[in-house]
Structure formats: C-alpha cells, structure tokens
Design a protein around this motif. Structure first.
Motif, mmCIF file in Angstrom:
data_model
loop_
_atom_site.group_PDB
_atom_site.id
_atom_site.type_symbol
_atom_site.label_atom_id
_atom_site.label_comp_id
_atom_site.label_asym_id
_atom_site.label_seq_id
_atom_site.Cartn_x
_atom_site.Cartn_y
_atom_site.Cartn_z
ATOM 1 N N ARG A 142 4.348 7.702 8.504
ATOM 2 C CA ARG A 142 4.239 6.543 8.984
ATOM 3 C C ARG A 142 3.086 5.930 7.709
ATOM 4 O O ARG A 142 2.260 6.651 7.444
ATOM 5 C CB ARG A 142 3.259 6.497 10.003
ATOM 6 N N LEU A 143 3.721 4.792 7.131
ATOM 7 C CA LEU A 143 2.842 4.221 5.936
ATOM 8 C C LEU A 143 1.917 3.039 6.570
ATOM 9 O O LEU A 143 2.624 2.021 7.077
ATOM 10 C CB LEU A 143 3.505 4.006 4.901
ATOM 11 N N CYS A 144 0.607 2.836 6.610
ATOM 12 C CA CYS A 144 -0.093 1.831 6.982
ATOM 13 C C CYS A 144 -1.531 1.850 6.507
ATOM 14 O O CYS A 144 -1.898 2.642 5.850
ATOM 15 C CB CYS A 144 -0.083 1.805 8.412
ATOM 16 N N GLU A 145 -2.190 0.714 6.800
ATOM 17 C CA GLU A 145 -3.645 0.763 6.347
ATOM 18 C C GLU A 145 -4.543 1.714 6.938
ATOM 19 O O GLU A 145 -5.398 2.105 6.154
ATOM 20 C CB GLU A 145 -3.980 -0.889 6.634
ATOM 21 N N SER A 146 -4.552 2.310 8.107
ATOM 22 C CA SER A 146 -5.402 3.185 8.528
ATOM 23 C C SER A 146 -4.494 4.063 9.599
ATOM 24 O O SER A 146 -3.645 3.586 10.216
ATOM 25 C CB SER A 146 -6.441 2.501 9.222
ATOM 26 N N GLY A 147 -4.640 5.516 9.487
ATOM 27 C CA GLY A 147 -3.962 6.460 10.465
ATOM 28 C C GLY A 147 -2.799 6.791 9.966
ATOM 29 O O GLY A 147 -2.037 7.104 11.083
ATOM 30 N N GLY A 148 -2.238 6.518 8.979
ATOM 31 C CA GLY A 148 -0.892 6.981 8.483
ATOM 32 C C GLY A 148 -0.811 8.504 8.290
ATOM 33 O O GLY A 148 -1.738 9.173 8.528
ATOM 34 N N THR A 149 0.280 8.939 7.913
ATOM 35 C CA THR A 149 0.608 10.339 7.794
ATOM 36 C C THR A 149 -0.204 11.053 6.646
ATOM 37 O O THR A 149 0.043 10.336 5.578
ATOM 38 C CB THR A 149 2.366 10.328 7.417
ATOM 39 N N PRO A 150 -0.606 12.161 6.930
ATOM 40 C CA PRO A 150 -1.455 12.678 5.773
ATOM 41 C C PRO A 150 -0.460 12.946 4.604
ATOM 42 O O PRO A 150 0.548 13.360 4.716
ATOM 43 C CB PRO A 150 -1.763 13.992 6.316
ATOM 44 N N GLY A 151 -1.072 12.938 3.428
ATOM 45 C CA GLY A 151 -0.410 13.039 2.030
ATOM 46 C C GLY A 151 0.116 11.813 1.458
ATOM 47 O O GLY A 151 0.676 11.570 0.453
ATOM 48 N N PHE A 152 -0.359 10.608 2.227
ATOM 49 C CA PHE A 152 0.171 9.117 1.756
ATOM 50 C C PHE A 152 -1.450 8.216 1.805
ATOM 51 O O PHE A 152 -1.975 8.680 2.696
ATOM 52 C CB PHE A 152 1.355 8.583 2.617
ATOM 53 N N TYR A 153 -1.268 7.453 0.662
ATOM 54 C CA TYR A 153 -2.534 6.630 0.860
ATOM 55 C C TYR A 153 -2.392 5.590 1.906
ATOM 56 O O TYR A 153 -1.482 4.987 2.143
ATOM 57 C CB TYR A 153 -2.716 5.899 -0.479
ATOM 58 N N ASN A 154 -3.580 5.571 2.595
ATOM 59 C CA ASN A 154 -3.625 4.637 3.565
ATOM 60 C C ASN A 154 -4.292 3.289 2.922
ATOM 61 O O ASN A 154 -5.313 3.115 2.603
ATOM 62 C CB ASN A 154 -4.822 4.843 4.677
ATOM 63 N N ARG A 155 -3.346 2.415 3.005
ATOM 64 C CA ARG A 155 -3.741 0.988 2.405
ATOM 65 C C ARG A 155 -2.940 -0.122 2.834
ATOM 66 O O ARG A 155 -1.624 0.277 3.445
ATOM 67 C CB ARG A 155 -3.742 1.122 0.572
ATOM 68 N N LYS A 156 -3.243 -1.330 2.727
ATOM 69 C CA LYS A 156 -2.396 -2.281 3.223
ATOM 70 C C LYS A 156 -1.165 -2.397 2.582
ATOM 71 O O LYS A 156 -0.891 -2.101 1.438
ATOM 72 C CB LYS A 156 -3.100 -3.756 2.957
ATOM 73 N N ASN A 157 -0.152 -2.544 3.291
ATOM 74 C CA ASN A 157 1.148 -2.662 2.731
ATOM 75 C C ASN A 157 1.671 -3.965 2.257
ATOM 76 O O ASN A 157 1.307 -4.931 2.870
ATOM 77 C CB ASN A 157 2.307 -2.298 3.976
ATOM 78 N N ARG A 158 2.130 -3.936 1.026
ATOM 79 C CA ARG A 158 2.386 -5.184 0.406
ATOM 80 C C ARG A 158 3.976 -5.168 0.348
ATOM 81 O O ARG A 158 4.783 -4.382 0.413
ATOM 82 C CB ARG A 158 1.979 -5.163 -1.188
ATOM 83 N N GLY A 159 4.563 -6.638 0.480
ATOM 84 C CA GLY A 159 6.021 -6.772 0.550
ATOM 85 C C GLY A 159 6.343 -6.588 -1.190
ATOM 86 O O GLY A 159 5.540 -6.664 -1.962
#
Length: 148
Positions: free
Chosen positions: A103-120
């Motif tokens: 899961r990629l998202c601004e907060s609470g995403g999968t460990p190992g991935f930057y939590n940041r706002k997703n851009r189109g």
C-alpha cells in the motif's frame, strides 16, 4: 479503479533481471494498492535443487568448504516489487513471501516505501527477479483509490 493488471511466466534465464511496467495514475486518488503473487515458491525437484546447491558451493567456496548441500534446501524463487512514482524512487519490498499486498499512501503505507502524497502521472513498478530457479507464474494487480 484498476491501474494495471499483468500476469505471466518468469523463467530461469530471466534470473537477476528486472521487469518494468508503466502505468498512468489519475490526479484524484489517495492510495495505491498492489496485490502480487507468484508460484511456486520452492523448487520441488530435490535432484535439480541439489545440483544448483553443488554448483553454488563450487563457485562461491572454491577452497572446498565442507557444507552438506542438504543444509541449503529448499532452494527458493525470490521475486519482489519496487516502485517509482512521478517524483522518482518510491521504495521497495524485498521480502520472502510469495503473496504480498503493498500500500502506497501519504500515511500508514507499507514499510519500505516513502509515505507521501500520491501524484497523478506516470508510475513504474518493477518485478525484481533476485532468484528464479524454475518457471514461475505471477499475477500483479494495482488499484488506485481513497486513502482510508
């Protein structure tokens, strides 16, 4: 909303390579969820697995280590995912399970991935083929939706 669906077969001649898929994400979504699976996880043919172990021991321990090849069984396939978003590298999940949800998202995403706002825009997902010792079938489904 489904952003990408792929399935296929990875063969041993693709060992130590990457397979990249690009997909477009809209501007109005909060999270990306990737469901990835592959099989088989282990090489079930013990004779073939032992041949691979003997070969590796000969290559990496040329002085003739005293390892029992059976101690290195089972021999496993390992395929993982990494992502680039429109800003660049987003992260990687180099984990052992052959069924994963990322899961990629601004907060609470999968460990190992930057939590940041997703851009189109243009995104890329890579299948990182760390070890492929048998034909492996995979499925990958990526969805965009609301952040919960």
């Amino acid at each position: 909303m489904i952003l990408l669906e792929k399935s296929g077969v990875i063969t041993p001649d693709m060992d130590k390579t990457n397979i990249a898929f690009e997909f477009d994400a809209p501007d109005d979504f909060g999270a990306i969820t990737a469901d990835f699976s592959y099989a088989p996880k282990t090489l079930e043919d013990e004779d073939a697995a032992l041949r691979l172990v003997y070969s590796a021991l000969k290559r990496f321990r040329p002085a003739g280590g005293q390892d029992d090849p059976h101690e290195h069984l089972p021999v496993k396939n390992l395929i993982t995912l990494s992502f680039d978003d429109p800003n660049g590298y987003r992260g990687a999940a180099h984990r052992q399970p052959n069924e994963q949800r990322i899961r990629l998202c601004e907060s609470g995403g999968t460990p190992g991935f930057y939590n940041r706002k997703n851009r189109g825009g243009k995104w890329r997902v890579m299948l990182n083929i760390h070890c492929c010792v048998s034909d492996v079938r995979y499925t990958l489904k990526i969805e965009g939706g609301e952040e919960k």
